[in-house]
Design a protein around this motif. Structure first.
Motif, PDB file in Angstrom:
ATOM      1  N   PRO A 239       5.764   2.006 -40.955  1.00  0.00           N
ATOM      2  CA  PRO A 239       5.844   2.657 -39.641  1.00  0.00           C
ATOM      3  C   PRO A 239       5.976   1.694 -38.458  1.00  0.00           C
ATOM      4  CG  PRO A 239       3.582   2.686 -40.454  1.00  0.00           C
ATOM      5  CD  PRO A 239       4.421   2.081 -41.542  1.00  0.00           C
ATOM      6  N   HIS A 240       5.782   0.404 -38.673  1.00  0.00           N
ATOM      7  CA  HIS A 240       5.764  -0.525 -37.531  1.00  0.00           C
ATOM      8  C   HIS A 240       7.170  -0.968 -37.129  1.00  0.00           C
ATOM      9  CE1 HIS A 240       1.730  -0.881 -39.361  1.00  0.00           C
ATOM     10  NE2 HIS A 240       1.368  -0.833 -38.088  1.00  0.00           N
ATOM     11  N   GLU A 241       7.244  -1.538 -35.911  1.00  0.00           N
ATOM     12  CA  GLU A 241       8.554  -1.934 -35.394  1.00  0.00           C
ATOM     13  C   GLU A 241       9.107  -3.176 -36.126  1.00  0.00           C
ATOM     14  OE1 GLU A 241       8.656  -2.383 -31.183  1.00  0.00           O
ATOM     15  OE2 GLU A 241      10.843  -2.606 -31.168  1.00  0.00           O
ATOM     16  N   HIS A 242       8.261  -4.181 -36.307  1.00  0.00           N
ATOM     17  CA  HIS A 242       8.737  -5.408 -36.963  1.00  0.00           C
ATOM     18  C   HIS A 242       7.817  -5.786 -38.108  1.00  0.00           C
ATOM     19  CE1 HIS A 242      11.744  -6.181 -33.959  1.00  0.00           C
ATOM     20  NE2 HIS A 242      10.846  -6.152 -32.980  1.00  0.00           N
ATOM     21  N   PRO A 243       7.796  -5.041 -39.197  1.00  0.00           N
ATOM     22  CA  PRO A 243       6.888  -5.425 -40.288  1.00  0.00           C
ATOM     23  C   PRO A 243       7.334  -6.756 -40.907  1.00  0.00           C
ATOM     24  CG  PRO A 243       8.321  -3.621 -40.984  1.00  0.00           C
ATOM     25  CD  PRO A 243       8.619  -3.872 -39.528  1.00  0.00           C
ATOM     26  N   PRO A 244       6.376  -7.620 -41.283  1.00  0.00           N
ATOM     27  CA  PRO A 244       6.715  -8.941 -41.821  1.00  0.00           C
ATOM     28  C   PRO A 244       7.720  -8.889 -42.971  1.00  0.00           C
ATOM     29  CG  PRO A 244       4.367  -8.815 -41.426  1.00  0.00           C
ATOM     30  CD  PRO A 244       4.914  -7.440 -41.137  1.00  0.00           C
ATOM     31  N   ALA A 245       7.639  -7.857 -43.806  1.00  0.00           N
ATOM     32  CA  ALA A 245       8.523  -7.820 -44.981  1.00  0.00           C
ATOM     33  C   ALA A 245       9.970  -7.517 -44.599  1.00  0.00           C
ATOM     34  CB  ALA A 245       8.020  -6.776 -45.973  1.00  0.00           C
ATOM     35  N   ALA A 246      10.168  -6.825 -43.476  1.00  0.00           N
ATOM     36  CA  ALA A 246      11.539  -6.426 -43.117  1.00  0.00           C
ATOM     37  C   ALA A 246      12.408  -7.639 -42.806  1.00  0.00           C
ATOM     38  CB  ALA A 246      11.506  -5.459 -41.943  1.00  0.00           C
ATOM     39  N   ASP A 247      11.779  -8.752 -42.388  1.00  0.00           N
ATOM     40  CA  ASP A 247      12.538  -9.981 -42.099  1.00  0.00           C
ATOM     41  C   ASP A 247      13.256 -10.529 -43.333  1.00  0.00           C
ATOM     42  OD1 ASP A 247      11.598  -9.995 -39.533  1.00  0.00           O
ATOM     43  OD2 ASP A 247      10.085 -11.565 -39.856  1.00  0.00           O
ATOM     44  N   VAL A 248      12.760 -10.199 -44.510  1.00  0.00           N
ATOM     45  CA  VAL A 248      13.300 -10.825 -45.726  1.00  0.00           C
ATOM     46  C   VAL A 248      13.827  -9.776 -46.722  1.00  0.00           C
ATOM     47  CG1 VAL A 248      11.813 -12.866 -45.511  1.00  0.00           C
ATOM     48  CG2 VAL A 248      11.029 -10.895 -46.847  1.00  0.00           C
ATOM     49  N   ALA A 249      14.078  -8.583 -46.238  1.00  0.00           N
ATOM     50  CA  ALA A 249      14.572  -7.519 -47.120  1.00  0.00           C
ATOM     51  C   ALA A 249      15.961  -7.084 -46.661  1.00  0.00           C
ATOM     52  CB  ALA A 249      13.621  -6.324 -47.089  1.00  0.00           C
ATOM     53  N   ALA A 250      16.738  -6.572 -47.602  1.00  0.00           N
ATOM     54  CA  ALA A 250      18.104  -6.131 -47.260  1.00  0.00           C
ATOM     55  C   ALA A 250      18.071  -4.900 -46.357  1.00  0.00           C
ATOM     56  CB  ALA A 250      18.874  -5.836 -48.542  1.00  0.00           C
ATOM     57  N   PHE A 251      17.094  -4.011 -46.586  1.00  0.00           N
ATOM     58  CA  PHE A 251      17.045  -2.743 -45.848  1.00  0.00           C
ATOM     59  C   PHE A 251      15.621  -2.451 -45.394  1.00  0.00           C
ATOM     60  CE2 PHE A 251      19.899  -2.370 -49.568  1.00  0.00           C
ATOM     61  CZ  PHE A 251      21.130  -2.307 -48.911  1.00  0.00           C
ATOM     62  N   ALA A 252      15.503  -1.720 -44.294  1.00  0.00           N
ATOM     63  CA  ALA A 252      14.178  -1.273 -43.839  1.00  0.00           C
ATOM     64  C   ALA A 252      14.311   0.127 -43.252  1.00  0.00           C
ATOM     65  CB  ALA A 252      13.616  -2.235 -42.804  1.00  0.00           C
ATOM     66  N   THR A 253      13.315   0.951 -43.537  1.00  0.00           N
ATOM     67  CA  THR A 253      13.234   2.279 -42.943  1.00  0.00           C
ATOM     68  C   THR A 253      11.937   2.332 -42.163  1.00  0.00           C
ATOM     69  OG1 THR A 253      14.447   3.366 -44.724  1.00  0.00           O
ATOM     70  CG2 THR A 253      12.938   4.751 -43.453  1.00  0.00           C
ATOM     71  N   ARG A 254      12.021   2.752 -40.907  1.00  0.00           N
ATOM     72  CA  ARG A 254      10.795   2.907 -40.123  1.00  0.00           C
ATOM     73  C   ARG A 254      10.351   4.360 -40.219  1.00  0.00           C
ATOM     74  NH1 ARG A 254       9.738   1.312 -33.764  1.00  0.00           N
ATOM     75  NH2 ARG A 254       7.463   1.592 -33.889  1.00  0.00           N
ATOM     76  N   ALA A 255       9.230   4.591 -40.899  1.00  0.00           N
ATOM     77  CA  ALA A 255       8.722   5.958 -41.051  1.00  0.00           C
ATOM     78  C   ALA A 255       7.237   5.913 -41.325  1.00  0.00           C
ATOM     79  CB  ALA A 255       9.439   6.652 -42.207  1.00  0.00           C
ATOM     80  N   ASP A 256       6.554   6.987 -40.953  1.00  0.00           N
ATOM     81  CA  ASP A 256       5.125   7.102 -41.268  1.00  0.00           C
ATOM     82  C   ASP A 256       4.951   7.284 -42.770  1.00  0.00           C
ATOM     83  OD1 ASP A 256       4.111   6.796 -38.757  1.00  0.00           O
ATOM     84  OD2 ASP A 256       4.281   8.935 -38.277  1.00  0.00           O
ATOM     85  N   PHE A 257       3.847   6.734 -43.271  1.00  0.00           N
ATOM     86  CA  PHE A 257       3.582   6.863 -44.699  1.00  0.00           C
ATOM     87  C   PHE A 257       3.336   8.316 -45.099  1.00  0.00           C
ATOM     88  CE2 PHE A 257       1.869   2.374 -44.064  1.00  0.00           C
ATOM     89  CZ  PHE A 257       3.035   1.780 -44.520  1.00  0.00           C
ATOM     90  N   GLY A 258       2.958   9.141 -44.128  1.00  0.00           N
ATOM     91  CA  GLY A 258       2.703  10.552 -44.424  1.00  0.00           C
ATOM     92  C   GLY A 258       3.939  11.422 -44.284  1.00  0.00           C
TER      93      GLY A 258
END
Ligand code: AMP
Length: 355
Positions: free
Chosen positions: A37-56
């Motif tokens: 859900p966060h704007e810049h999660p640490p893992a997104a820097d090193v992943a091909a894709f990121a989705t910003r969404a609440d876990f719920g």
């Protein structure tokens, strides 16, 4: 089912564990897809894709499930219901998560598997807390059933008079009251298990905590722990099998007077296993990817005579110029922008090899 290199591995949670999982996946030719859900999660820097969404957000998780080939999670405080939408693609499954995220269910489950835990009671009122203190004696530690980590949601009761303030300190949340364990040392068993049964253990690290947060892990462990590792491994494997766990599972132990006592289970890669990146043939991160993708187990043998991992907590990260200049020190920074107190910002691993 084999998920071949080139596939997309979904990782629910974008913290440092997701970051190191994604890097290990990339080395084997996979592409990571982070959901956080966060704007810049640490893992997104090193992943091909990121989705910003609440876990719920069940709809978002369902959509995520359609674009990944396999999915996993990197921390346990996640609502279980929405993750069910990932079906068989989710490894480990939701059983491991549901049990590990509730300290009362976790302790009952460990006991059913024949594991030893500190004497404990479920508490949901001040009266319950007082009764637990009477029955267990002091010291007792209150831990909220849910959402506790790194010593958060915990309060110690050192004399019967502390019951009320401790109950207030955990905001009167449903909790467990647990007898204080007079331990000699702490350690963990880190194992990986495959869907069709194989498993592998790493050497057990000795773990030092301060203020409820892991500071240092060392392999090999000391003689205070070594004689207890075989029994601890048996208990950890029984738990992994009863959960039908696929991937890495960590069980934290106290080395007690009369044998290993389980503190808690983490259904995932763990901070006390970070040393495996430099100290073992196959790191916990790579092994987790191997297990969830159905690749063969990698060797967990040590490649060094000893390894020590120190966490960089909060302002410790400001020491990076010295650490990056230190010969042989392997610095890992998680790319977090703000060094809040108690926040894990990075770690440094030092190894030694026989000359
Ligand atoms: P936890 O969040 O449950 O992992 O607890 C964090 C740390 O607090 C542990 O690693 C121990 O150092 C300490 N601790 C937790 N529970 C107990 C206990 N029952 N007895 C003694 N120390 C404990």
């Amino acid at each position: 089912m084999i998920v071949p290199p080139g596939s997309v591995i979904g990782i629910v949670g974008g913290g440092q564990l997701g970051r190191m999982l994604s890097m290990a996946a990339a080395r084997l030719g996979y592409r990571g897809h982070i959901l956080d859900p966060h704007e810049h999660p640490p893992a997104a820097d090193v992943a091909a894709f990121a989705t910003r969404a609440d876990f719920g957000d069940a709809a978002a998780i369902e959509a995520f499930g359609r674009v990944v080939d396999v999915a996993t999670y990197e921390f346990e405080n996640l609502p279980v219901g929405p993750l069910e939408r990932l079906g068989d693609k989710l490894r480990p499954g939701t059983k491991s998560l549901a049990i590990a995220q509730d300290r009362a269910r976790e302790k009952s489950f460990i006991e059913q598997c024949g594991g030893r835990v500190a004497p404990w009671r479920e508490v949901s009122s001040l009266d319950d807390v007082r009764r637990a203190v009477e029955e267990l004696g002091v010291p007792v530690v209150l831990k909220t059933r849910r959402y506790g980590y790194d010593g958060k949601g915990q309060a110690w009761i050192r004399s019967a008079g502390d019951a009320e303030s401790a109950w207030a300190a955990i905001a009167e949340e449903p909790a467990v009251a647990e007898a204080g364990v007079d331990f000699q040392a702490e350690f963990s068993v880190i194992l990986a298990r495959w869907a069709d049964g194989p498993h592998a253990f790493w050497d057990s690290p000795e773990n030092e905590h301060r203020e409820g947060i892991l500071r240092r892990s060392t392999v090999p462990c000391s003689e205070r722990i070594a004689p207890q590792v075989a029994e601890a491994r048996e208990a950890a494997l029984r738990i992994a099998e009863a959960l039908g766990h696929v991937g890495v599972l960590t069980v934290e132990f106290f080395a007690g007077e009369s044998g290993p006592v389980i503190n808690e289970i983490a259904p995932r890669v763990h901070n006390s296993g970070h040393w495996t990146i430099e100290g073992a043939v196959t790191s916990q991160f790579e092994q987790h990817i191997r297990a969830i993708c159905g690749l063969p187990p990698g060797s967990t043998a040590l490649t060094v005579t000893s390894a020590t991992m120190d966490n960089l907590i909060g302002e410790d990260v400001n020491d990076w110029p010295q650490l990056v200049a230190e010969e042989g020190a392997r610095l890992h920074l998680y790319g977090k922008h703000e060094a809040r107190p108690g926040r894990k910002m990075g770690h440094v691993t030092r190894v030694s090899r026989r000359a």
